[in-house]
Write an enzyme that holds these catalytic residues in place. Structure first.
Site, PDB file in Angstrom:
ATOM      1  N   HIS A 162       0.667  -1.222  -0.079  1.00  0.00           N
ATOM      2  CA  HIS A 162      -0.048  -0.026   0.063  1.00  0.00           C
ATOM      3  C   HIS A 162       0.987   1.109   0.082  1.00  0.00           C
ATOM      4  CE1 HIS A 162      -3.395  -2.692   1.776  1.00  0.00           C
ATOM      5  NE2 HIS A 162      -3.485  -2.516   0.508  1.00  0.00           N
ATOM      6  N   GLU A 165       1.866   3.853   3.035  1.00  0.00           N
ATOM      7  CA  GLU A 165       2.655   3.181   4.124  1.00  0.00           C
ATOM      8  C   GLU A 165       3.940   2.991   4.075  1.00  0.00           C
ATOM      9  OE1 GLU A 165       0.243  -0.611   4.663  1.00  0.00           O
ATOM     10  OE2 GLU A 165      -1.750   0.421   4.450  1.00  0.00           O
ATOM     11  N   HIS A 297       2.721  -3.670   6.842  1.00  0.00           N
ATOM     12  CA  HIS A 297       2.008  -2.499   6.687  1.00  0.00           C
ATOM     13  C   HIS A 297       2.013  -1.662   7.617  1.00  0.00           C
ATOM     14  CE1 HIS A 297      -0.481  -4.273   2.962  1.00  0.00           C
ATOM     15  NE2 HIS A 297       0.078  -5.461   3.554  1.00  0.00           N
ATOM     16  N   GLU A 370       1.052  -4.768  11.248  1.00  0.00           N
ATOM     17  CA  GLU A 370       0.548  -3.465  11.202  1.00  0.00           C
ATOM     18  C   GLU A 370       1.419  -2.457  11.920  1.00  0.00           C
ATOM     19  OE1 GLU A 370      -1.509  -2.136   9.200  1.00  0.00           O
ATOM     20  OE2 GLU A 370      -2.862  -3.978   8.243  1.00  0.00           O
TER      21      GLU A 370
END
Length: 421
Positions: A162, A165, A297, A370
């Site tokens: 992404h 990020e 991420h 994350e």
């Protein structure tokens, strides 16, 4: 959420503003619908959150009783129609000028070349394909006898699916330097590099990340930059484009204007196809050499494991022992970095993710990290570059723990005899 003191506007005002932006286009680059950040109240279960994700909105952060979502006006209308309270969210940390402390694509290529030149015996660069706009997709291999394909367990680290990020690219830089600079001086790092073949893919969405950095402010861009036939909207969400349970379960969008658009077909995004071909190419003699993987991420400080397309722990393609292995290893890593460990679908259902594909198609024990921050209050997708050193170093021990178990992940539950011979 704790620590967030936003200024909110009503749904009607937010939608009108977003529709006005959609007429102007996003940063003047395209006439595609604009997206904005919203707070959703009333979603308390994974099923609630999955229902909201099925509208095409991207669920950026899950709080105790609220969600932050990136959504188009159509997404907002759909979420509101489901009965949830939706308000535009004015972040306490608004989008700012792109932070020069973050590593651009050109700078990243320079770092890779520098690392390889400084450590030619244990680090090697290869180009595994090109992005839609023709940028090289680079893989860095770190191992003793780096020029030889040895019969050793392999570990894969994937970064920046992404675009917005950017801290994940810094994680790749940190890992490259940790594993090369520490070789010969740190006994643990030396043993792991001697006994593993480690693959780092430091930026698999360079077109998107470069676009996100190129404006007068961060552009809040998530997808790649691939055109969509018949639509002014650009881009595919790479982490909804993988060819395992693609589009199966309401965990992605079929609309090109959505931030979670899954593409017209599995692996239709060239970046996904290149990485998937690379992973498939690590099958030697009918056996996948990659045993473990992390897909990095941001944000929320979580460690997630498959499956994401189903709420079930034990299901087709995931036995109890296999689930227990993911859970135990996820918890073992989380003890080191303070993240929250859980199955991916405990948040909400996703489909077409690399998390599910690596396990469901390739039987690779794998996790999604994350990274920092825990909430939007600390910067969301754009924390200041001053945190880079601290937050990448924070994951050192967790990553080393994964490398420790790469020889046989099932060893963590005492099932090495059954699974590893």
């Amino acid at each position: 959420m704790v620590g967030i003191t936003p200024v909110r506007r009503t749904l009607v005002t937010a939608a009108v503003g977003a529709l006005f932006l959609s007429v102007l286009g996003t940063s003047g680059a395209t006439a595609e619908p604009a997206h904005d950040l919203y707070e959703v109240r009333g979603a308390v279960t994974a099923q609630d959150r999955s229902e909201i994700a099925a509208t095409g909105a991207a669920l950026d952060h899950v709080g105790e009783d609220t969600l932050l979502v990136t959504a188009t006006p159509d997404d907002v209308e759909a979420i509101s129609a489901l009965g949830y309270d939706v308000e535009e969210f004015d972040s306490p940390v608004p989008l700012a000028d792109p932070d020069p402390g973050y590593t651009s694509y050109a700078e990243l290529v320079g770092v890779v070349d520098e690392v390889v030149a400084a450590h030619p015996d244990i680090a090697a660069k290869s180009v595994i394909g090109q992005s839609h706009e023709g940028r090289d997709l680079v893989a860095v291999k770190i191992s003793d006898n780096v020029g030889v394909d040895e019969d050793q367990p392999e570990v894969l680290f994937v970064h920046a699916q992404h675009a917005r990020e950017h801290l994940t690219v810094e994680m790749a830089v940190h890992l490259m330097r940790l594993l090369t600079d520490g070789y010969g001086s740190d006994p643990r790092v030396t043993d792991l590099v001697d006994g593993r073949e480690i693959w780092i893919l430091p930026n698999v969405n360079p077109d998107g990340s470069e676009y996100d950095m190129a404006g007068s402010t961060w552009r809040d861009w998530r997808k790649n930059r691939q055109p969509n036939e018949g639509s002014a909207a650009l881009g595919t969400d790479l982490n909804r484009n993988w060819a395992y349970e693609w589009g199966c379960c309401g965990g992605s969008s079929g609309s090109p204007s959505s931030i979670t658009y899954r593409g017209p077909a599995p692996e239709s995004a060239p970046e996904v196809r290149v990485v998937a071909d690379f992973v498939r190419g690590r099958v030697v003699g009918g056996e996948q050499q990659i045993t473990t993987a992390i897909d990095f991420h941001t944000y929320s400080e979580l460690i997630l494991w498959p499956f994401g397309h189903t709420y079930d722990d034990v299901t087709d393609g995931m036995s109890q022992a296999e689930y227990d292995t993911h859970e135990a290893l996820g918890e073992h890593m989380a003890e080191a970095n303070g993240y929250t460990p859980q199955q991916s679908s405990d948040l909400y259902v996703t489909d077409g993710s690399i998390n599910d594909w690596l396990w469901g198609d390739q039987r690779i024990v794998n996790f999604t990290y994350e990274m920092y921050p825990r909430s939007a209050a600390d910067g969301g997708f754009y924390p200041p570059s001053s945190v880079i050193e601290r937050e990448t170093a924070r994951n050192e021990e967790a990553v080393l723990r994964l490398l420790d178990y790469a020889d046989c992940p099932y060893r963590i539950i005492g099932e090495e005899a059954a699974y590893c011979g």
